[in-house]
Structure formats: C-alpha cells, structure tokens
Design a protein around this motif. Structure first.
Motif, mmCIF file in Angstrom:
data_model
loop_
_atom_site.group_PDB
_atom_site.id
_atom_site.type_symbol
_atom_site.label_atom_id
_atom_site.label_comp_id
_atom_site.label_asym_id
_atom_site.label_seq_id
_atom_site.Cartn_x
_atom_site.Cartn_y
_atom_site.Cartn_z
ATOM 1 N N GLY A 14 0.796 -1.220 0.000
ATOM 2 C CA GLY A 14 0.000 0.000 0.000
ATOM 3 C C GLY A 14 0.826 1.266 0.000
ATOM 4 O O GLY A 14 0.281 2.363 -0.173
ATOM 5 N N ALA A 48 -0.478 -6.666 -4.428
ATOM 6 C CA ALA A 48 -1.859 -6.628 -3.933
ATOM 7 C C ALA A 48 -2.197 -7.854 -3.099
ATOM 8 O O ALA A 48 -3.052 -7.798 -2.210
ATOM 9 N N ASP A 49 -1.515 -8.981 -3.354
ATOM 10 C CA ASP A 49 -1.757 -10.189 -2.568
ATOM 11 C C ASP A 49 -1.423 -9.979 -1.091
ATOM 12 O O ASP A 49 -1.922 -10.699 -0.230
ATOM 13 N N ALA A 51 -1.756 -6.919 0.460
ATOM 14 C CA ALA A 51 -2.404 -5.706 0.952
ATOM 15 C C ALA A 51 -3.725 -6.009 1.658
ATOM 16 O O ALA A 51 -4.505 -6.841 1.189
ATOM 17 N N PRO A 52 -4.010 -5.326 2.781
ATOM 18 C CA PRO A 52 -5.301 -5.501 3.449
ATOM 19 C C PRO A 52 -6.471 -5.135 2.548
ATOM 20 O O PRO A 52 -7.523 -5.764 2.578
ATOM 21 N N ASP A 53 -6.291 -4.087 1.738
ATOM 22 C CA ASP A 53 -7.314 -3.674 0.776
ATOM 23 C C ASP A 53 -6.628 -3.500 -0.579
ATOM 24 O O ASP A 53 -6.093 -2.429 -0.892
ATOM 25 N N PRO A 54 -6.605 -4.534 -1.393
ATOM 26 C CA PRO A 54 -5.878 -4.486 -2.666
ATOM 27 C C PRO A 54 -6.283 -3.320 -3.559
ATOM 28 O O PRO A 54 -5.452 -2.798 -4.310
ATOM 29 N N ALA A 55 -7.531 -2.899 -3.493
ATOM 30 C CA ALA A 55 -7.999 -1.829 -4.371
ATOM 31 C C ALA A 55 -7.258 -0.519 -4.121
ATOM 32 O O ALA A 55 -7.103 0.315 -5.027
ATOM 33 N N LEU A 56 -6.756 -0.338 -2.904
ATOM 34 C CA LEU A 56 -6.095 0.916 -2.562
ATOM 35 C C LEU A 56 -4.730 1.061 -3.219
ATOM 36 O O LEU A 56 -4.203 2.174 -3.325
ATOM 37 N N CYS A 57 -4.141 -0.051 -3.659
ATOM 38 C CA CYS A 57 -2.823 0.038 -4.301
ATOM 39 C C CYS A 57 -2.915 -0.100 -5.812
ATOM 40 O O CYS A 57 -1.898 -0.183 -6.495
ATOM 41 N N ARG A 86 -5.561 -1.616 -12.335
ATOM 42 C CA ARG A 86 -7.004 -1.829 -12.223
ATOM 43 C C ARG A 86 -7.611 -1.784 -13.613
ATOM 44 O O ARG A 86 -7.527 -0.781 -14.321
#
Length: 241
Positions: A14, A48-49, A51-57, A86
């Motif tokens: 992130g 992203a694997d 990351a707590p919230d992959p969408a944020l990165c 994305r």
C-alpha cells in the motif's frame, strides 16, 4: 546502450513512497547516460496479494497512472515500473509500465501471477518494445520460469529481457537467489539475450527478500549482481549483438 536495475527497499503493501526513490534513480541515470531503468515488480503500492485492501494500491492506466508517474519524466531515461493495474471491469493485473518521455507507451501484464494462489488476473500477451533502437521484452517475476514467454519475445526480435521482480516471501522460503540466478543465466544463453532483473531487498511485515537483482550477458556471464539485503543501482553497458 547503458541500462540499470534498481534493487529497491522492500516497503509495506500500500505504500507509494517508492516514487521519490525512483525519481532519485532517474536523475542519477540521466547524469550517467543510462537509457533504460528497470524497477521491481509492484514497486508502486506493493503486491496486492499482501495488501489488506488491494484496491487501494491499484492504478488505472488511463485515469491515474500517468499522474503518479509524472515525477519520473525524462527526455533521456525510459523507466520500467511495476504496479497493480485496475482494469476497466475492476479486475487486477500485476503489470509493468514502460514510461518513456513523460508518457506510458506500453504495458505488460504478468501471465503467471503466482506459483500458488493470487488475486491477480493473468495477462495473455507477450509484446516487445523498442527504445533507443533496442527491442526488448518484459517478464514479470514468475513469468521468467516459463520458457515459452521468453522464447516468443526473442522470436519477435527482443535482444533484452527485463525482469521486474518482487521476491518478498516468508523467511523459510525466501532464500531463492541462487535459483533465480540460474533462471537468468538459462534465459540469456538459451535465447542469446541480455537479462536484467530488478528485485526488492529487506524485511517488513513478516516478509523478507534477499535481493536477486543482476545483469546477465547473452553468454551467461553475470556482468553485475546486487549485494544481498542492500538497495542499490546496478549498471551495465550492453554490447551490440
């Protein structure tokens, strides 16, 4: 042509701190006449694997990637930047951007996202790109373990294979430098190409990466290899073939 591989510090998932680190390397490359700078896999935002919230990165190529990469703009240095892409339907790809003269001129999507399990979608294309008269391909990390990709790129004229890598692994599985070096030498000799790998190095959040960055000549000679655990810039002049 002079090229460089940046062994970057392993940052938390992130984090976008790496943009400033890469900008420093671009300025150094400008000063040293380096044409292409290869940075690690997912250097922007981390994997992203993890990351707590992959969408944020994740970054969308058309909407926000260019603005994030703007500090790396250069008239003389092309930078390969690993990031989480994305897609238009919200899917995630483990991608590398070719950032050339202030614009994104190409994208490579990792075709084999993980040996085990990943939230990334698999890419399907094996494009080649040309900078300063040299044609090259990009293999993101695990893709270098799949010979058909490098072979296809070589048949399409690639004289160089850049390998953005992120070997952040649990400590009991992290000692992979010798294995990775064997892969790079094999790619170089089999296809008669230079292989430039840029990895991360360090320890964070329970993961470690020893740092497997290196530049290998077509005859299999390791021209330069990174010091384990250290952030550094590897530089080599690629002989004409």
């Amino acid at each position: 042509m002079k090229v460089a591989a940046y062994q970057a510090p392993l940052l938390s998932a992130g984090s976008f701190e790496a943009i400033d680190l890469m900008r420093e390397q671009v300025r150094r490359c400008e000063a040293e006449g380096i044409a292409v700078l290869c940075c690690p896999e997912a250097i922007l935002g981390g994997l992203a694997d993890h990351a707590p919230d992959p969408a944020l990165c994740a970054l969308h190529v058309a909407h926000d990637l260019h603005d994030v990469l703007r500090p790396l703009s250069s008239d003389t240095v092309t930078t390969l930047v690993g990031f989480t892409e994305r897609g238009d339907q919200g899917q995630l790809f483990n991608s590398a951007a070719i950032f050339h003269r202030g614009g994104v001129t190409g994208i490579y999507r990792k075709q084999y996202p993980a040996i085990r399990h990943s939230i990334y979608q698999a890419g399907t294309d094996s494009p080649v790109f040309t900078v300063a008269g040299v044609t090259f391909g990009v293999l993101v990390c695990n893709d270098s373990n799949h010979p058909k990709i490098g072979r296809l790129m070589a048949t399409r004229g690639a004289a160089v294979l850049f390998v953005p890598t992120n070997n952040a692994l649990p400590p009991d599985r992290a000692d992979v430098v010798s294995q990775v070096r064997g892969v790079d030498v094999g790619l170089a000799v089999t296809h008669g190409v230079h292989v430039i790998r840029a990895d991360v190095a360090g320890r964070i959040d329970g993961l470690v990466s020893h740092g497997s960055s290196a530049i290998v000549a077509p005859n299999g000679q390791v021209l330069v290899a990174a010091t384990l655990w250290e952030s550094q810039l590897l530089v080599a002049t690629l002989a004409s073939q």
